[in-house]
Scaffold this active site. Structure first.
Site, PDB file in Angstrom:
ATOM      1  N   ARG A 151     -13.108  13.500  15.219  1.00 52.12           N
ATOM      2  CA  ARG A 151     -13.804  12.248  15.033  1.00 52.12           C
ATOM      3  C   ARG A 151     -14.210  11.377  16.446  1.00 52.12           C
ATOM      4  O   ARG A 151     -15.367  11.084  16.405  1.00 52.12           O
ATOM      5  CB  ARG A 151     -13.253  11.234  14.258  1.00 52.12           C
ATOM      6  CG  ARG A 151     -12.816  11.652  12.776  1.00 52.12           C
ATOM      7  CD  ARG A 151     -12.155  10.769  12.078  1.00 52.12           C
ATOM      8  NE  ARG A 151     -11.934  11.155  10.608  1.00 52.12           N
ATOM      9  CZ  ARG A 151     -11.177  10.676   9.956  1.00 52.12           C
ATOM     10  NH1 ARG A 151     -10.340   9.675   9.994  1.00 52.12           N
ATOM     11  NH2 ARG A 151     -11.014  11.149   8.372  1.00 52.12           N
ATOM     12  N   GLY A 157       0.934  -1.071   0.067  1.00 55.62           N
ATOM     13  CA  GLY A 157       0.000  -0.113   0.332  1.00 55.62           C
ATOM     14  C   GLY A 157       0.927   1.172   0.126  1.00 55.62           C
ATOM     15  O   GLY A 157       2.083   1.133  -0.386  1.00 55.62           O
ATOM     16  N   HIS A 188      -5.568  -1.174   0.813  1.00 56.80           N
ATOM     17  CA  HIS A 188      -6.690  -0.313   1.132  1.00 56.80           C
ATOM     18  C   HIS A 188      -6.562   1.036   1.236  1.00 56.80           C
ATOM     19  O   HIS A 188      -7.378   1.883   1.424  1.00 56.80           O
ATOM     20  CB  HIS A 188      -7.184  -0.933   2.398  1.00 56.80           C
ATOM     21  CG  HIS A 188      -8.515  -0.137   3.041  1.00 56.80           C
ATOM     22  ND1 HIS A 188      -9.653  -0.421   2.483  1.00 56.80           N
ATOM     23  CD2 HIS A 188      -8.578   0.241   4.271  1.00 56.80           C
ATOM     24  CE1 HIS A 188     -10.606   0.143   3.097  1.00 56.80           C
ATOM     25  NE2 HIS A 188      -9.981   0.521   3.956  1.00 56.80           N
ATOM     26  N   GLU A 229     -15.167  12.632   5.490  1.00 57.56           N
ATOM     27  CA  GLU A 229     -15.088  14.087   6.328  1.00 57.56           C
ATOM     28  C   GLU A 229     -15.094  15.115   5.340  1.00 57.56           C
ATOM     29  O   GLU A 229     -15.584  16.038   5.940  1.00 57.56           O
ATOM     30  CB  GLU A 229     -13.806  13.972   7.457  1.00 57.56           C
ATOM     31  CG  GLU A 229     -13.672  14.825   8.260  1.00 57.56           C
ATOM     32  CD  GLU A 229     -12.853  14.605   9.205  1.00 57.56           C
ATOM     33  OE1 GLU A 229     -13.028  13.304   9.927  1.00 57.56           O
ATOM     34  OE2 GLU A 229     -11.910  15.351   9.622  1.00 57.56           O
ATOM     35  N   HIS A 277     -13.155   2.581  11.806  1.00 52.73           N
ATOM     36  CA  HIS A 277     -12.324   3.116  10.723  1.00 52.73           C
ATOM     37  C   HIS A 277     -10.783   2.898  10.789  1.00 52.73           C
ATOM     38  O   HIS A 277     -10.185   2.569   9.789  1.00 52.73           O
ATOM     39  CB  HIS A 277     -12.691   4.542  10.672  1.00 52.73           C
ATOM     40  CG  HIS A 277     -11.971   5.106   9.460  1.00 52.73           C
ATOM     41  ND1 HIS A 277     -12.454   4.590   7.998  1.00 52.73           N
ATOM     42  CD2 HIS A 277     -11.235   6.387   9.138  1.00 52.73           C
ATOM     43  CE1 HIS A 277     -11.633   5.538   7.346  1.00 52.73           C
ATOM     44  NE2 HIS A 277     -10.890   6.540   8.031  1.00 52.73           N
ATOM     45  N   TYR A 278     -10.241   3.046  11.882  1.00 50.36           N
ATOM     46  CA  TYR A 278      -8.899   3.339  11.996  1.00 50.36           C
ATOM     47  C   TYR A 278      -8.270   2.857  13.341  1.00 50.36           C
ATOM     48  O   TYR A 278      -8.846   3.092  14.385  1.00 50.36           O
ATOM     49  CB  TYR A 278      -8.568   4.519  11.696  1.00 50.36           C
ATOM     50  CG  TYR A 278      -6.891   4.972  11.668  1.00 50.36           C
ATOM     51  CD1 TYR A 278      -6.169   4.822  10.164  1.00 50.36           C
ATOM     52  CD2 TYR A 278      -6.158   5.195  12.772  1.00 50.36           C
ATOM     53  CE1 TYR A 278      -4.804   4.977  10.228  1.00 50.36           C
ATOM     54  CE2 TYR A 278      -4.667   5.380  12.580  1.00 50.36           C
ATOM     55  CZ  TYR A 278      -4.166   5.347  11.624  1.00 50.36           C
ATOM     56  OH  TYR A 278      -2.797   5.528  11.343  1.00 50.36           O
ATOM     57  N   HIS A 293     -15.192   6.391  12.832  1.00 49.05           N
ATOM     58  CA  HIS A 293     -15.487   7.673  12.180  1.00 49.05           C
ATOM     59  C   HIS A 293     -16.860   7.878  12.103  1.00 49.05           C
ATOM     60  O   HIS A 293     -17.779   6.910  12.192  1.00 49.05           O
ATOM     61  CB  HIS A 293     -15.191   7.070  10.347  1.00 49.05           C
ATOM     62  CG  HIS A 293     -14.972   8.212   9.559  1.00 49.05           C
ATOM     63  ND1 HIS A 293     -16.249   9.081   9.216  1.00 49.05           N
ATOM     64  CD2 HIS A 293     -14.013   9.052   8.983  1.00 49.05           C
ATOM     65  CE1 HIS A 293     -15.731   9.732   8.301  1.00 49.05           C
ATOM     66  NE2 HIS A 293     -14.496   9.890   8.178  1.00 49.05           N
ATOM     67  N   PHE A 339     -10.412  20.190   7.353  1.00 48.62           N
ATOM     68  CA  PHE A 339     -10.834  18.944   7.778  1.00 48.62           C
ATOM     69  C   PHE A 339     -11.022  18.935   9.312  1.00 48.62           C
ATOM     70  O   PHE A 339     -10.666  20.255  10.038  1.00 48.62           O
ATOM     71  CB  PHE A 339      -9.552  18.039   7.507  1.00 48.62           C
ATOM     72  CG  PHE A 339     -10.153  16.758   6.655  1.00 48.62           C
ATOM     73  CD1 PHE A 339     -10.567  17.116   5.261  1.00 48.62           C
ATOM     74  CD2 PHE A 339     -10.144  15.577   7.407  1.00 48.62           C
ATOM     75  CE1 PHE A 339     -11.013  16.156   4.521  1.00 48.62           C
ATOM     76  CE2 PHE A 339     -10.386  14.561   6.384  1.00 48.62           C
ATOM     77  CZ  PHE A 339     -10.814  14.666   5.082  1.00 48.62           C
ATOM     78  N   GLN A 352     -10.452   3.948  16.185  1.00 46.59           N
ATOM     79  CA  GLN A 352     -11.349   5.089  15.829  1.00 46.59           C
ATOM     80  C   GLN A 352     -12.586   4.827  15.198  1.00 46.59           C
ATOM     81  O   GLN A 352     -12.631   4.049  14.061  1.00 46.59           O
ATOM     82  CB  GLN A 352     -10.546   6.000  14.759  1.00 46.59           C
ATOM     83  CG  GLN A 352     -11.127   7.079  14.224  1.00 46.59           C
ATOM     84  CD  GLN A 352     -10.078   8.286  13.677  1.00 46.59           C
ATOM     85  OE1 GLN A 352      -9.696   8.230  12.569  1.00 46.59           O
ATOM     86  NE2 GLN A 352      -9.827   9.206  14.430  1.00 46.59           N
ATOM     87  N   LEU A 388     -17.396   4.150   3.812  1.00 49.66           N
ATOM     88  CA  LEU A 388     -17.213   5.236   4.309  1.00 49.66           C
ATOM     89  C   LEU A 388     -17.703   6.571   3.626  1.00 49.66           C
ATOM     90  O   LEU A 388     -17.690   6.741   2.254  1.00 49.66           O
ATOM     91  CB  LEU A 388     -15.743   5.753   4.554  1.00 49.66           C
ATOM     92  CG  LEU A 388     -15.191   6.978   4.680  1.00 49.66           C
ATOM     93  CD1 LEU A 388     -15.335   7.237   6.327  1.00 49.66           C
ATOM     94  CD2 LEU A 388     -13.793   7.038   4.497  1.00 49.66           C
ATOM     95  N   ARG A 417      -6.851   9.942  16.082  1.00 47.28           N
ATOM     96  CA  ARG A 417      -6.338  10.462  14.824  1.00 47.28           C
ATOM     97  C   ARG A 417      -7.106  11.587  14.311  1.00 47.28           C
ATOM     98  O   ARG A 417      -8.101  11.335  14.414  1.00 47.28           O
ATOM     99  CB  ARG A 417      -5.745   9.562  13.872  1.00 47.28           C
ATOM    100  CG  ARG A 417      -5.322   9.969  12.516  1.00 47.28           C
ATOM    101  CD  ARG A 417      -4.834   8.901  11.504  1.00 47.28           C
ATOM    102  NE  ARG A 417      -5.932   8.081  11.221  1.00 47.28           N
ATOM    103  CZ  ARG A 417      -6.747   8.585  10.051  1.00 47.28           C
ATOM    104  NH1 ARG A 417      -6.396   9.589   9.499  1.00 47.28           N
ATOM    105  NH2 ARG A 417      -7.997   7.899   9.588  1.00 47.28           N
TER     106      ARG A 417
END
Lengths: 249, 586
Positions: free
Chosen positions: B291, B14, B45, B246, B359-360, B233, B117, B231, B243, B394
């Site tokens: 988030r 990735g 991903h 954001e 999400h993370y 989201h 953001f 996390q 998703l 994050r």
């Protein structure tokens, strides 16, 4: 999953190395109008037959892994809803024009090689900005190549392409579109090098204006237009080369 | 047994892995580099990231602001020396990517455009419409093709790290096409396998995100750091978990409950400005809060009965209609495509149903600012690593940047290490590979087993959602720990339908389940030990942040029994711990 016992038949092509005859297995899968064909395959794998082999990952139409033939048409299985077919049976087969490795998995080596062959990277010219400064590229300049940058390498266009089915050497729609993506980028200076590759094989000249590649593209890329542009540019370059031999431009 | 040898071996193709590969070649073009990836690199991903990538480039921005936003966003758990390095290196990495052809969206003068953001004071998120990750990954992949010293092992799965003499010296990997397991030896190894969101039932993560690299490092004795920080989201599509970026809120989208109320104003995120106000959306306010706080607000709204009920659970509305069709098509076309295809609504005309979705993983392989692990010769970067710049939460658009900054860092440092070390103890490395071959053969040939992969996976993911979701407590987490421990035993007794060697995707699923159980146990056991609430780790039984006890990283070590949890101090440089304030002021 709904409690409804409504079901839909899937007829799936099966292949294991050494097998000499075409084989299909049939499965009845719960019908859920939210489901895509990939959900049905996952249901089969999880609860009916763990030996079914296929590729998938993002399930949102961007990783390009899950292309298959669905009722004879190349599609991303994550974007093909059961409701488009219900209540009729759905036939799932590996992508056409590729060698089958196992069940719904095809050999991607040739495609990867073709992608590589068109030099799909930015070839710098004389005016590279310093390391702390970006190239200036206006929205209009971006728009020139943007659609060709949207290819997800799913290879549906190779399955739809009448030339690819007859001429395995044909570099093919996605690779030519990718070459054009860089040729049309204001930051790039590699067009001549890429045209040499594109024109090295006869295949490109056999491409008619059928446009099947563009019709099946799930991302709205228009490889057929890229191929026609490449032909035109190549013809012009050829004419030019008759007047002014290479290296003397 | 024949081994394959390279100077540097990268596991994962990735964003981080490909950036690392190029960095090795930039550092020393004579080094030969291998990339082992269980999918073709462009399937990785990274491809699914949407909104953008943060770096200070505009004259109204500053490194200090990006550092402050990241540290406060992390609830002060980030290591500040790492954040400073990250922020200062980010612009050159993004410009480098621009020189490699990434089709960034532009201002009318041709300069790179930025958008606001969540949790950021200033607009500093570079973007390529709302397919940023896709363009980043393809630009990187295509750029790697020009480096002929790079050899790819596409569709090879890493099974076990090989170590000798206290150093990581390769991996036992399986070629999925043939099923053969081969020792790939190297002087340095870089882990870039991404996250493990698939340990949860409802996630944005792709099927391949099963925490493989984290588990491999854990088994090789490296600690997994801060694994309790997961996390959510705030805006995923119900049902699929796909998703909705954001960026939809960065461009002005609003979140509304079933009373038509912009409920975020009730959760210390500031006052809502009217959608036609020239300051809307306001940075670090309302929809541009972080988030963790937005996902927590959803749970409170759910408790109050202020959410919609649908066939796939509760949801609120993300409304972007006021942006208008042409603006939506220009800035967030993928939001429209995904909402149409998978949400059943056209956001030009209807609000999008959304709910929080895993999400993370902020946590991961314990690395330092050099991207080095505690195992000499092993480096890690990207989501699988924990430097940590993300701490307890994050900020959106920092993770793609992290791939480049620390991918490059890992590549450079691995290159230096590889020039100082050779491969030693080859017999030992081959014998470890043989052990792995035996283990996989047993799994494949276990005719007596009676457990199904899907059943165990479902139990695991439910246990994590129930025990280690947005709000946690001791009882729930303890129960999740017990369930995971039981699943460990049951997973020894899997039965596979598929006995073939070529593309045995049932076998790979079994191996992935095993990796995921490692991730699951480090998440639950680390969470149980952290008796405070910080960022994404919120405990109803310990609702306050406790800097005296827990301004510390958690370190989970593999043992034959439950993981051993230790702690180590957070690096604080210029920003002493303070309260996180959103909705106005710092």
């Amino acid at each position: 999953m709904t409690v409804d016992t409504d079901r839909i038949p899937l007829k799936i092509s099966r292949y294991t190395e050494g097998q000499t005859t075409d084989g299909y297995d049939e499965y009845m899968v719960p019908y859920n109008e939210d489901w895509v064909v990939l959900d049905a395959l996952n249901y089969i794998k999880d609860y009916v037959d763990g030996s079914l082999a296929y590729r998938w990952s993002c399930r949102m139409g961007v990783c390009g892994s899950c292309g298959m033939m669905i009722n004879g048409k190349p599609k991303l299985t994550c974007s093909a809803f059961l409701s488009e077919y219900y209540p009729d049976p759905i036939v799932v087969e590996p992508l056409a024009n590729f060698r089958v490795e196992r069940d719904l998995i095809v050999d991607m080596d040739d495609f990867i090689h073709k992608l590589d062959s068109v030099k799909p990277w930015l070839i710098e010219g004389d005016s590279v900005p310093p390391a702390n400064r970006e190239y200036k590229q206006t929205p209009a300049q971006l728009a020139k190549y943007k659609q060709y940058s949207m290819c997800i390498n799913c290879t549906l266009c190779y399955s739809a392409c009448p030339v690819a089915s007859n001429e395995p050497e044909f570099v093919g729609p996605a690779a030519i579109a990718l070459a054009q993506r860089y040729n049309l980028d204001s930051r790039d200076s590699g067009k001549e090098q890429r045209l040499d590759v594109l024109m090295a094989n006869e295949g490109v000249w056999d491409c008619t204006f059928v446009g099947e590649c563009s019709n099946v593209c799930p991302k709205g890329v228009d490889p057929a237009a890229a191929i026609q542009q490449a032909k035109l540019e190549s013809a012009l370059a050829y004419a030019k080369s008759l007047i002014m031999p290479k290296g003397n431009k | 047994m024949r081994s394959i040898k390279h100077d540097i071996l990268i596991i994962g193709g990735g964003g981080a892995g490909l950036r690392a590969a190029i960095a090795v070649s930039q550092e020393n073009p004579d080094l030969d580099v291998a990339v082992v990836s269980k999918v073709y690199p462009m399937r990785s991903h990274t491809v699914a990231a949407e909104g953008g990538m943060a770096a200070v480039i505009k004259p109204n921005d500053s490194f200090e602001d990006h550092i402050y936003d990241t540290v406060s966003g992390s609830d002060w758990l980030a290591d500040q020396d790492a954040v400073e390095f990250f922020v200062r290196t980010a612009p050159s990495e993004l410009i480098q990517l621009e020189h490699w052809g990434c089709p960034w969206s532009r201002e009318s003068d041709g300069s790179v455009a930025v958008r606001p953001f969540g949790g950021m004071q200033i607009e500093r998120t570079w973007f390529a419409a709302d397919k940023t990750g896709f363009h980043v990954l393809h630009s990187l992949f295509q750029t790697t093709l020009k480096y002929r010293s790079l050899q790819r092992y596409d569709e090879w799965m890493a099974l076990r790290l090989l170590t000798h003499d206290g150093r990581c010296q390769g991996v036992a990997a399986m070629e999925l096409r043939t099923g053969r397991i081969v020792p790939i030896l190297a002087k340095a190894v870089i882990m870039c396998t991404g996250g493990g969101g698939r340990v949860f039932p409802f996630t944005t993560n792709a099927a391949i995100k099963t925490g493989d690299g984290m588990a491999l490092a854990y088994r090789a004795g490296v600690a997994l750091k801060d694994m309790e920080f997961v996390q959510y989201h705030p805006t995923g599509l119900p049902g699929t978990g796909i998703l909705i970026t954001e960026a939809a809120r960065g461009e002005g989208g609003i979140l509304v409950n079933n009373k038509g109320h912009r409920y975020l104003s009730d959760y210390d995120l500031g006052k809502p400005l009217p959608i036609d106000h020239h300051d809307h959306p306001k940075n670090r306010t309302m929809e541009l809060g972080p988030r963790d706080r937005l996902s927590q607000a959803f749970i409170h709204e759910q408790t109050k009965g202020n959410v919609f009920e649908g066939p796939h659970g509760t949801y609120v509305h993300l409304d972007v209609r006021h942006l208008g069709e042409s603006y939506i098509e220009k800035k967030i076309p993928f939001v429209r495509e995904l909402s149409n295809n998978y949400g059943g609504v056209d956001p030009v005309h209807e609000p999008i149903p959304v709910r929080p979705v895993v999400h993370y993983m902020m946590g991961g392989i314990d690395t330092d600012i050099e991207a080095a692990t505690t195992l000499p010769g092993l480096y890690a970067a990207g989501e699988c690593a924990c430097v940590s710049i993300n701490g307890a939460n994050r900020l959106g658009s920092n993770s793609l940047t992290e791939l480049l900054v620390f991918g490059a860092q890992a590549g450079r440092n691995a290159a230096i290490f590889a020039q100082q070390h050779g491969i030693s103890g080859e017999n030992d490395l081959l014998s470890q590979t043989q052990d792995e071959i035996n283990r996989i053969s047993e799994l494949l040939g276990n005719r007596a087993g009676d457990e199904k992969i899907a059943d165990l996976r479902n139990i695991m993911t439910s246990a994590l959602e129930e025990g280690a979701g947005i709000y946690r407590n001791a009882e729930g987490m303890q129960k999740a720990c017990t369930t995971i421990t039981e699943l460990r035993k049951r997973s020894k007794n899997l039965k596979l339908d598929d006995t073939s060697l070529s593309y045995n995707t049932e076998l790979t699923s079994a191996i992935e389940l095993d990796f995921m159980l490692d991730i699951a146990e480090t998440v639950t056991f680390s969470a149980l030990r952290r008796k405070e609430s910080r960022g994404s780790h919120q405990r109803t039984d310990f609702p306050e942040r406790d800097d005296d006890e827990f301004l510390k990283h958690s370190l989970a070590y593999n043992t034959d029994d439950a993981p051993r949890i230790e702690h180590k101090d957070v690096v604080i440089t210029n920003l002493p711990p303070a309260k996180r304030i959103y909705g106005g002021g710092k």
